[in-house]
Design an enzyme around this catalytic site. Sequence first.
Site, PDB file in Angstrom:
ATOM      1  N   ASP A  11      87.677  33.370  54.603  1.00 62.24           N
ATOM      2  CA  ASP A  11      86.694  34.419  54.833  1.00 62.24           C
ATOM      3  C   ASP A  11      85.279  33.895  54.579  1.00 62.24           C
ATOM      4  O   ASP A  11      85.081  32.783  54.083  1.00 62.24           O
ATOM      5  CB  ASP A  11      87.013  35.668  54.008  1.00 62.24           C
ATOM      6  CG  ASP A  11      86.954  35.437  52.506  1.00 62.24           C
ATOM      7  OD1 ASP A  11      86.039  34.734  52.037  1.00 62.24           O
ATOM      8  OD2 ASP A  11      87.820  35.972  51.795  1.00 62.24           O
ATOM      9  N   LYS A  12      84.303  34.705  54.925  1.00 61.56           N
ATOM     10  CA  LYS A  12      82.905  34.272  54.893  1.00 61.56           C
ATOM     11  C   LYS A  12      82.493  33.763  53.519  1.00 61.56           C
ATOM     12  O   LYS A  12      81.751  32.773  53.407  1.00 61.56           O
ATOM     13  CB  LYS A  12      82.001  35.437  55.316  1.00 61.56           C
ATOM     14  CG  LYS A  12      80.516  35.095  55.336  1.00 61.56           C
ATOM     15  CD  LYS A  12      79.674  36.301  55.702  1.00 61.56           C
ATOM     16  CE  LYS A  12      78.182  35.973  55.637  1.00 61.56           C
ATOM     17  NZ  LYS A  12      77.330  37.146  55.931  1.00 61.56           N
TER      18      LYS A  12
END
Length: 245
Positions: free
Chosen positions: A113-114
């Site tokens: 994820d980011k």
Amino acid sequence: MGTTMNSPPRHGLARVLSKHGLCSRTQAAQWIADGRVCVDGRVVRDPEHPVVRGRQRIAVDGRDLDAAPRLYLMLNKPRGLVTTASDERGRDTVYRCFDGAGLPWLAPVGRLDKASEGLLLFCNDPEWAARVTDPLLGPDKTYHVQVDAIPDATALAALLEGVEEGGERLRAKAATLLRSGEKNAWLEIVLDEGRNRQIRRLLAAFDIGVLRLLRVAIGPLTLGELPKGQWRALTADEVRSLPAS
């Protein structure tokens, strides 16, 4: 006339190109529309044109589909990049790390994820990618996680027992205290299955917040000293080592 039970499956041309790992399906449709793709020596401009893989000769820019070399690489993903080819919100993606490298189309093998960092694999070999990401047979993933607490032995054992969250059983295969300070600690957490934001959700269930999350290994393949934002090709031995746990 319908296909018989013994007939090989037919798929749309764009899907066949993307499943081969040559490009995304959107790119494939554009290549086809541009007249760059031939089937049995004839230009086809319909992305849904039915083809039988292995029975028909497919070429892109005059090069046979099966002649495309396979490429496997690892990236040390920086925090703040999303794992996608393009983002509808205009955020920077992991593909920024490949700018100017002249690489063929590569798809991420799994995701980070980011807010997460570390080892992220890419390849143009969908079958290999599917084995690596298989939730039952794929390799373990190892993470180093900085948390806003100092978990004791009881808390670490609870991570192995796991919790029910969002209709899923979240648990760690292993959880070890690496080091600690006055207010936070670094843990090593090993997962043997992949669920969306699994570590963050698991720790949150025990009121433990994640400050940093870094994937350091997939099976026997380690991130090593690869600098943040840099990538390198995998060796043949490394490719063969996966998806071993």
